[in-house]
Design an enzyme around this catalytic site. Structure first.
Site, mmCIF file in Angstrom:
data_model
loop_
_atom_site.group_PDB
_atom_site.id
_atom_site.type_symbol
_atom_site.label_atom_id
_atom_site.label_comp_id
_atom_site.label_asym_id
_atom_site.label_seq_id
_atom_site.Cartn_x
_atom_site.Cartn_y
_atom_site.Cartn_z
ATOM 1 N N ASP A 83 3.726 -4.277 7.146
ATOM 2 C CA ASP A 83 4.164 -3.362 6.097
ATOM 3 C C ASP A 83 5.586 -3.747 5.692
ATOM 4 O O ASP A 83 6.560 -3.393 6.353
ATOM 5 C CB ASP A 83 4.109 -1.928 6.624
ATOM 6 C CG ASP A 83 4.535 -0.887 5.599
ATOM 7 O OD1 ASP A 83 5.162 -1.268 4.587
ATOM 8 O OD2 ASP A 83 4.267 0.307 5.813
ATOM 9 N N LYS B 115 8.488 -0.844 -3.427
ATOM 10 C CA LYS B 115 9.921 -0.573 -3.526
ATOM 11 C C LYS B 115 10.679 -1.594 -4.373
ATOM 12 O O LYS B 115 10.518 -1.620 -5.579
ATOM 13 C CB LYS B 115 10.514 -0.389 -2.138
ATOM 14 C CG LYS B 115 10.108 0.960 -1.506
ATOM 15 C CD LYS B 115 10.999 1.344 -0.376
ATOM 16 C CE LYS B 115 10.587 2.662 0.259
ATOM 17 N NZ LYS B 115 11.120 3.828 -0.456
ATOM 18 N N THR C 161 -9.247 2.577 -11.126
ATOM 19 C CA THR C 161 -9.193 2.377 -12.579
ATOM 20 C C THR C 161 -8.170 1.326 -12.971
ATOM 21 O O THR C 161 -8.481 0.347 -13.638
ATOM 22 C CB THR C 161 -8.872 3.694 -13.302
ATOM 23 O OG1 THR C 161 -9.912 4.640 -13.047
ATOM 24 C CG2 THR C 161 -8.752 3.478 -14.807
#
Length: 502
Positions: A322, A353, A377
């Site tokens: 991460d 970020k 979507t």
């Protein structure tokens, strides 16, 4: 402390700051220059922050949204470079930068040019559903932005909305890969298809993501089950029964406690392996931050992460890194995990970020076996990719990673002596690049310190229970550090006189 910084060093630092700022806004002959000029130093015009204009704006906003976490209201039209301006006209050196998400300064001209471009207008006016109707220039946009900085060994990218979303989608990829390796080439069974609609196995199997104590991976449902930084984030929200492993708690200075820290990391690795081997719920992937950025800026050595990678490879468990907060050169390399010298790359790397775009990098074998499975979507946003392209160019073309390393070394070299002199307030100074932190003795003293720093014209933030963290722009210079040091020592003296009068 600042008095010990000689005039030549200060002059050199000021010149370096001017060079970096000039680069970030461009030359007069090369392109349009922003009309804004970065202040030479902070300016605070109110006796309190938030001041009256911020308070009034927050009162108005509070009729529509919860504003209890708001520190002040910013004027982003007037903010520039490393300085944020609030609604009252206070100019603060920003070392927090929208929770570590502004990369190269407020109103950076390269970013503004990207925002004003025809490409951006088209992207904003015609946002595509990228999974089914990608634009003619989408591949080129990816090649010129996110794929320019792809981590070694990861040749594909899944674009998403934000950091939590990136982690959620990475988890889904891990679960689908786990199931496919066990199902083989067989089609879904009737039992799997029907049970999935009732959220029951075998279609919805009991499989887990392992995370670490004090880690933070987001606040959406799956991500929240792996977040372990604060109970407040998790209260009242149903969670998956996924395992947690201990993350090393290192002691500082590192050179003094090298043996103790090595034993602590070995203990954590052994416990992680034990959990992976014995967990009642099989583990598809492990997720880990290079620095536990919300859990108190907790670090581990490259040897720890090398050991973790060996374990995950041996046990056929995916490893997700991460890099939502550590990515985009904040630690002095574009990706923090580059500093680990892993024998094999992570299976996935998530980001957001400072990239101003989000998603995860992966290899082709983590693409689901059928379309529409890891899907939504928008599947990202071309507007964000255009900003990421400008950011990546700024970082690479100006070698901001090296600049971050140099500035970070300078910052740490002055923080460590302050930790000796003001040991009752400043402890465990640590960091890499400008991704720096220190600990206060209590939450209350940290809150007081952060408030006084704002009144001195420096905006900072906390992490964990007692940590103060630095999350500056990549363009932070030694002269900016000098501005901070002067005001920081002033605040430390005020607090010492108040709490420990001689």
């Amino acid at each position: 402390m600042l008095g010990r910084i000689n005039a030549a060093t200060a002059a050199s630092a000021t010149a370096a700051a001017a060079k970096i700022h000039a680069q970030s806004v461009g030359g007069l002959g090369a392109r349009m220059v922003s009309q804004l000029a970065e202040p030479r130093e902070p300016r605070v015009v109110t006796s309190e922050i938030p001041g009256p204009a911020s308070a009034s704006a927050l009162e108005r906003l509070g009729r529509m949204q919860d504003t209890r976490a708001a520190v002040f209201v910013a004027d982003y039209e007037k903010s520039v470079g490393n300085y944020i301006v609030d609604a009252d006209g206070n100019q603060l050196l920003d070392l927090y930068c929208q929770i570590a998400s502004i990369p190269v300064g407020y109103n950076n001209e390269a970013i503004l040019q990207a925002a004003r471009s025809d490409e951006m207008a088209t992207a904003l006016a015609n946002r595509p559903a990228l999974g089914v109707f990608p634009s003619t220039d989408w591949a080129q946009q990816l090649e010129e932005s996110l794929m320019r900085v792809k981590p070694a060994g990861l040749d594909m990218v899944f674009t998403s909305a934000h950091g939590s979303d990136a982690n959620e989608l990475a988890y889904k990829a891990a679960f689908m890969h786990y199931a496919r390796t066990r199902r083989g080439d067989k089609a879904f069974s009737a039992a799997e298809l029907s049970s999935a609609m009732d959220n029951q196995p075998p279609g919805s199997p009991a499989v887990a993501i392992l995370s670490f104590s004090s880690g933070f991976h987001g606040r959406t449902f799956g991500a929240l089950s792996t977040t372990r930084s604060k109970a407040l984030h998790k209260m009242d929200i149903p969670a998956f029964p996924w395992p947690r492993a201990p993350f090393p708690q290192l002691r500082y200075p590192l050179e003094k406690y090298a043996e103790d820290n090595a034993q602590e990391e070995q203990r954590c690795l052994e416990e992680t392996e034990r959990i992976l081997r014995t967990s009642a719920v099989p583990v598809a992937a492990v997720i880990v931050e290079p620095v536990q950025s919300e859990g108190g800026d907790r670090h581990a050595s490259p040897e720890f992460f090398q050991g973790l990678r060996r374990i995950t490879k041996d046990l056929d468990v995916l490893m997700i890194v991460d890099e939502v907060q550590t990515g985009c050169a904040a630690t002095g390399t574009f990706w923090a995990h580059e500093q680990w010298a892993l024998q094999s790359p992570p299976d996935m790397v998530t980001f957001s970020k400072k990239m101003q775009a989000a998603g995860f990098y992966h290899s082709r074998d983590l693409v689901p076996d059928q379309p529409y499975r890891n899907f939504n979507t928008w599947m990202g946003d071309p507007a964000r990719a255009l900003l990421a392209r400008a950011i990546v160019s700024e970082v690479l073309d100006k070698d901001l990673s090296a600049h971050v390393r140099d500035t970070g070394d300078y910052l740490l070299s002055h923080l460590r002596p302050l930790a000796v002199r003001y040991h009752r307030l400043v402890g465990s100074v640590r960091g890499c690049g400008t991704f720096v932190a220190f600990d206060c003795p209590s939450t209350e003293l940290r809150t007081e310190l952060l408030h006084l720093m704002r009144l001195e014209g420096v905006n900072m933030g906390g992490s964990g229970e007692t940590t103060v963290r630095f999350r500056p722009m990549l363009t932070l210079s030694k002269s900016h550090v000098n501005v901070f040091l002067t005001r920081f020592e002033s605040v430390l003296n005020k607090m010492y006189r108040k709490h420990w009068p001689q």
